[in-house]
Motif scaffolding. Structure first.
Motif, PDB file in Angstrom:
ATOM      1  N   ALA A 104       0.828  -1.207   0.000  1.00 26.59           N
ATOM      2  CA  ALA A 104       0.000   0.000   0.000  1.00 26.59           C
ATOM      3  C   ALA A 104       0.864   1.260   0.000  1.00 26.59           C
ATOM      4  O   ALA A 104       0.548   2.245  -0.683  1.00 26.59           O
ATOM      5  CB  ALA A 104      -0.932   0.000   1.207  1.00 26.59           C
ATOM      6  N   LEU A 105       1.969   1.227   0.737  1.00 29.09           N
ATOM      7  CA  LEU A 105       2.881   2.374   0.762  1.00 29.09           C
ATOM      8  C   LEU A 105       3.580   2.553  -0.588  1.00 29.09           C
ATOM      9  O   LEU A 105       3.739   3.674  -1.070  1.00 29.09           O
ATOM     10  CB  LEU A 105       3.901   2.225   1.888  1.00 29.09           C
ATOM     11  N   ILE A 106       3.974   1.442  -1.197  1.00 32.88           N
ATOM     12  CA  ILE A 106       4.605   1.503  -2.521  1.00 32.88           C
ATOM     13  C   ILE A 106       3.625   2.087  -3.535  1.00 32.88           C
ATOM     14  O   ILE A 106       3.990   2.942  -4.339  1.00 32.88           O
ATOM     15  CB  ILE A 106       5.124   0.110  -2.948  1.00 32.88           C
ATOM     16  N   ASP A 107       2.370   1.657  -3.473  1.00 28.85           N
ATOM     17  CA  ASP A 107       1.340   2.209  -4.369  1.00 28.85           C
ATOM     18  C   ASP A 107       1.190   3.716  -4.164  1.00 28.85           C
ATOM     19  O   ASP A 107       1.095   4.483  -5.118  1.00 28.85           O
ATOM     20  CB  ASP A 107      -0.013   1.538  -4.138  1.00 28.85           C
ATOM     21  N   ARG A 108       1.175   4.120  -2.919  1.00 29.27           N
ATOM     22  CA  ARG A 108       0.971   5.532  -2.585  1.00 29.27           C
ATOM     23  C   ARG A 108       2.131   6.411  -3.060  1.00 29.27           C
ATOM     24  O   ARG A 108       1.935   7.546  -3.465  1.00 29.27           O
ATOM     25  CB  ARG A 108       0.805   5.669  -1.072  1.00 29.27           C
ATOM     26  N   PHE A 109       3.348   5.883  -2.998  1.00 35.42           N
ATOM     27  CA  PHE A 109       4.526   6.693  -3.303  1.00 35.42           C
ATOM     28  C   PHE A 109       5.155   6.405  -4.668  1.00 35.42           C
ATOM     29  O   PHE A 109       6.314   6.725  -4.885  1.00 35.42           O
ATOM     30  CB  PHE A 109       5.582   6.532  -2.210  1.00 35.42           C
TER      31      PHE A 109
END
Length: 151
Positions: free
Chosen positions: A107-112
């Motif tokens: 989810a963090l990779i998707d966000r950033f």
């Protein structure tokens, strides 16, 4: 500016986060982690919650450090130490209380950046998350959750 901490028994992951940007991240000895920078105006820490299972010595040491962080912030800066539970992080980032660390990281990779190649990158072409390692991932999740909830 938010200083987010993932506490550990000896070392803690930390992230300086502001305006949806990672300003710095790392893993340091516990007191070094909280003294990393004085530019922050909010400090938020992952809080330990009970799941009904026995825990080990490291969890109790981590909780003791959370108390030390809170005492230091109050004494030195007159600031509270805000707490975010892992469950809150899971629900905010993944919409599922059963999410695992790999789901939170995704989810963090998707966000950033949308993809691992873009978000993390390589040494030659570093992405936004390139310097986020180990427990700093959990600290980043805490920072994003805190900031996203509009605290």
């Amino acid at each position: 500016m938010i200083l987010a901490i993932d506490p550990g028994p000896e070392r803690s992951g930390w992230v300086l986060y502001c305006d949806n940007e990672i300003r710095a991240a790392g893993i340091d000895d516990n007191m070094s982690a909280i003294c990393k920078a004085s530019a922050w105006d909010t400090v938020v820490c992952e809080w330990v919650e009970c799941y009904g299972m026995p825990v080990g010595h490291d969890v109790f040491e981590s909780v003791q450090w959370i108390g030390r962080f809170a005492q230091f912030l109050d004494r030195e800066y007159g600031l509270p130490l805000h707490r975010v539970t892992r469950r809150e992080v899971k629900l905010y980032l993944c919409n599922r209380a059963r999410a695992k660390d790999k789901n939170i990281r995704a989810a963090l990779i998707d966000r950033f950046g949308g993809s691992k190649a873009k978000a993390i990158g390589t040494k030659k072409k570093a992405g936004t998350l390139y310097n986020v390692k180990g427990h700093a991932w959990a600290a980043l999740a805490v920072a994003v959750t805190w900031a996203g909830r509009g605290q």
